[in-house]
Design an enzyme around this catalytic site. Structure first.
Site, PDB file in Angstrom:
ATOM      1  N   ASP A 176       0.830  -1.204   0.000  1.00 30.26           N
ATOM      2  CA  ASP A 176       0.000   0.000   0.000  1.00 30.26           C
ATOM      3  C   ASP A 176       0.868   1.260   0.000  1.00 30.26           C
ATOM      4  O   ASP A 176       0.574   2.237  -0.703  1.00 30.26           O
ATOM      5  CB  ASP A 176      -0.932  -0.016   1.226  1.00 30.26           C
ATOM      6  CG  ASP A 176      -2.012   1.036   1.109  1.00 30.26           C
ATOM      7  OD1 ASP A 176      -2.850   0.916   0.189  1.00 30.26           O
ATOM      8  OD2 ASP A 176      -1.997   1.993   1.907  1.00 30.26           O
TER       9      ASP A 176
ATOM     10  N   PHE B  98       6.028 -19.093 -47.097  1.00 24.01           N
ATOM     11  CA  PHE B  98       6.398 -20.111 -46.095  1.00 24.01           C
ATOM     12  C   PHE B  98       6.378 -21.472 -46.766  1.00 24.01           C
ATOM     13  O   PHE B  98       5.317 -21.981 -47.143  1.00 24.01           O
ATOM     14  CB  PHE B  98       5.439 -20.088 -44.899  1.00 24.01           C
ATOM     15  CG  PHE B  98       5.909 -20.979 -43.762  1.00 24.01           C
ATOM     16  CD1 PHE B  98       7.127 -20.752 -43.129  1.00 24.01           C
ATOM     17  CD2 PHE B  98       5.143 -22.056 -43.342  1.00 24.01           C
ATOM     18  CE1 PHE B  98       7.573 -21.572 -42.093  1.00 24.01           C
ATOM     19  CE2 PHE B  98       5.581 -22.888 -42.311  1.00 24.01           C
ATOM     20  CZ  PHE B  98       6.796 -22.633 -41.686  1.00 24.01           C
TER      21      PHE B  98
ATOM     22  N   ARG C 253       1.561 -14.960 -48.965  1.00 26.43           N
ATOM     23  CA  ARG C 253       0.558 -15.013 -47.905  1.00 26.43           C
ATOM     24  C   ARG C 253       0.510 -13.668 -47.190  1.00 26.43           C
ATOM     25  O   ARG C 253       1.407 -12.831 -47.333  1.00 26.43           O
ATOM     26  CB  ARG C 253       0.877 -16.133 -46.914  1.00 26.43           C
ATOM     27  CG  ARG C 253       2.149 -15.899 -46.132  1.00 26.43           C
ATOM     28  CD  ARG C 253       2.391 -16.944 -45.047  1.00 26.43           C
ATOM     29  NE  ARG C 253       3.615 -16.615 -44.306  1.00 26.43           N
ATOM     30  CZ  ARG C 253       4.028 -17.231 -43.220  1.00 26.43           C
ATOM     31  NH1 ARG C 253       3.333 -18.258 -42.730  1.00 26.43           N
ATOM     32  NH2 ARG C 253       5.126 -16.872 -42.597  1.00 26.43           N
TER      33      ARG C 253
ATOM     34  N   GLN D  80      10.195 -16.173 -38.270  1.00 28.86           N
ATOM     35  CA  GLN D  80      11.473 -16.274 -37.578  1.00 28.86           C
ATOM     36  C   GLN D  80      12.521 -15.376 -38.245  1.00 28.86           C
ATOM     37  O   GLN D  80      13.310 -14.712 -37.570  1.00 28.86           O
ATOM     38  CB  GLN D  80      11.968 -17.731 -37.594  1.00 28.86           C
ATOM     39  CG  GLN D  80      11.219 -18.679 -36.660  1.00 28.86           C
ATOM     40  CD  GLN D  80      10.004 -19.339 -37.291  1.00 28.86           C
ATOM     41  OE1 GLN D  80       9.365 -18.794 -38.192  1.00 28.86           O
ATOM     42  NE2 GLN D  80       9.649 -20.523 -36.810  1.00 28.86           N
TER      43      GLN D  80
ATOM     44  N   ASN E 156       1.960 -15.180 -34.548  1.00 30.09           N
ATOM     45  CA  ASN E 156       1.629 -15.214 -35.974  1.00 30.09           C
ATOM     46  C   ASN E 156       0.109 -15.133 -36.105  1.00 30.09           C
ATOM     47  O   ASN E 156      -0.595 -16.098 -35.826  1.00 30.09           O
ATOM     48  CB  ASN E 156       2.172 -16.520 -36.579  1.00 30.09           C
ATOM     49  CG  ASN E 156       2.164 -16.500 -38.099  1.00 30.09           C
ATOM     50  OD1 ASN E 156       1.608 -15.592 -38.710  1.00 30.09           O
ATOM     51  ND2 ASN E 156       2.768 -17.509 -38.711  1.00 30.09           N
TER      52      ASN E 156
HETATM   53  O1  LIG Z   1       6.406 -17.948 -40.320  1.00 25.93           O
HETATM   54  C1  LIG Z   1       6.029 -19.069 -39.941  1.00 25.93           C
HETATM   55  N1  LIG Z   1       6.811 -19.800 -39.105  1.00 25.93           N
HETATM   56  C2  LIG Z   1       6.448 -21.038 -38.637  1.00 25.93           C
HETATM   57  O2  LIG Z   1       7.205 -21.681 -37.863  1.00 25.93           O
HETATM   58  C3  LIG Z   1       5.219 -21.527 -39.061  1.00 25.93           C
HETATM   59  N2  LIG Z   1       4.554 -22.698 -38.800  1.00 25.93           N
HETATM   60  C4  LIG Z   1       3.373 -22.634 -39.465  1.00 25.93           C
HETATM   61  O3  LIG Z   1       2.472 -23.519 -39.431  1.00 25.93           O
HETATM   62  N3  LIG Z   1       3.282 -21.472 -40.177  1.00 25.93           N
HETATM   63  C5  LIG Z   1       4.427 -20.775 -39.933  1.00 25.93           C
HETATM   64  N4  LIG Z   1       4.839 -19.548 -40.347  1.00 25.93           N
END
Ligand SMILES: O=c1[nH]c(=O)c2[nH]c(=O)[nH]c2[nH]1
Length: 296
Positions: A58, A158, A175, A218, A244
């Protein structure tokens, strides 16, 4: 087998402080969520209920409000440094402090093309953050931001990932990439123009997100951290947590329509969570600076 009390800290979490600077008719607002956590000679409190070194939470809360009255709040890093120094230098038996501050943005309401003097609208969900840790003699400053939501509508691929009997994800060379950035960066000193550094780091993060042709979140994460370290010698490491925010192209064949990456289902969960630390190879690790920070 003995039982001992392990590491601990205690304090007041999420004090909601709004300070209005009324020194001119053009008011300014600081809207903060402040958490304090103290460490020190607290074994007796845990082992026998001896509260002689327990500065009440407090009182910690009251100190936050009083400090905002006694001097302008200023930059959140400076406010946190003042609080941490106060607790560790005045409270008997308290040797360490962690002050976490989130700053909520307010923008002036525009009336006839001009920002109003004393009326504001909330500036979205994004928060500027700091985590200041007093660890004996040293003060560590880790600043950052949370909930900076960004999206790019192309420039993201990806593919090339391993497949097994559970894989259904289709490879893609185009995407939507979206995330809500949580970034925290550790300064190697406390002699920093906090506001200027923050604005510049934020701009570097955004530019790297926009300009990286991404083969995975990543890779984008690393480019964002690298861009900050390139421009900011005062920063030793950057930690990023990137959910994500999947955008799935909707299969519209059921009604005879194609879908050339124009109509998406924005799924809110589950989400991939991509996290990482980008650091200078010569930077000395400072685990105390990061102890018990939520995302890391
Ligand atoms: O950029 C991404 N990294 C991942 O490791 C991953 N895994 C996934 O299903 N989609 C994506 N996209």
């Amino acid at each position: 087998m003995g039982i001992v009390m392990g590491p601990n800290q205690y304090g007041k979490a999420e004090v909601r402080l709004v300070a209005v600077d009324r020194s001119t008719p053009r008011h300014r607002i600081k809207d903060l969520t402040v958490s304090s956590a103290l460490r020190g000679e607290l074994d007796p409190a845990h082992l026998t209920g001896d509260n002689s070194k327990v500065l009440p939470t407090d009182t910690q809360k009251n100190t936050v409000f009083a400090f905002a009255r006694e001097a302008p709040v200023g930059e959140i890093e400076d406010f946190a440094l003042r609080l941490g120094k106060h607790f560790t230098s005045t409270a008997d038996g308290i040797t360490g402090a962690r002050i976490l501050i989130d700053e909520h943005a307010w923008e002036r309401i525009q009336v006839d093309g001009a920002g109003h003097d004393h009326s504001f609208s909330r500036g979205g969900d994004e928060k500027r953050t700091t985590a200041v840790t007093f660890d004996g003699e040293h003060a560590h400053v880790v600043s950052g931001l949370r909930d900076l939501v960004v999206l790019k509508s192309t420039g993201s691929e990806f593919h090339g990932y391993p497949k097994d009997r559970y894989t259904t994800l289709a490879e893609t060379s185009d995407r939507v990439l979206a995330t809500a950035v949580t970034a925290r960066w550790r300064y190697s000193s406390t002699d920093v123009d906090w506001a200027k550094s923050f604005e510049s780091v934020r701009a570097r993060l955004l530019a790297a997100f926009a300009e990286t042709h991404s083969y995975a979140l990543q890779q984008t994460l690393y480019e964002m951290g690298k861009a900050v370290l390139h421009e900011h010698p005062e920063i030793a490491e950057v930690r990023l947590s990137l959910p994500n925010k999947h955008h799935f192209a909707v299969d519209l064949q059921f009604c005879g329509l194609d879908n050339a990456n124009e109509v998406f289902h924005a799924a809110d969960r589950p989400y991939g969570l991509i996290e990482g630390i980008v650091t200078r190879d010569e930077a000395e690790p400072q685990p105390a600076a990061w102890y018990s920070i939520d995302e890391f």
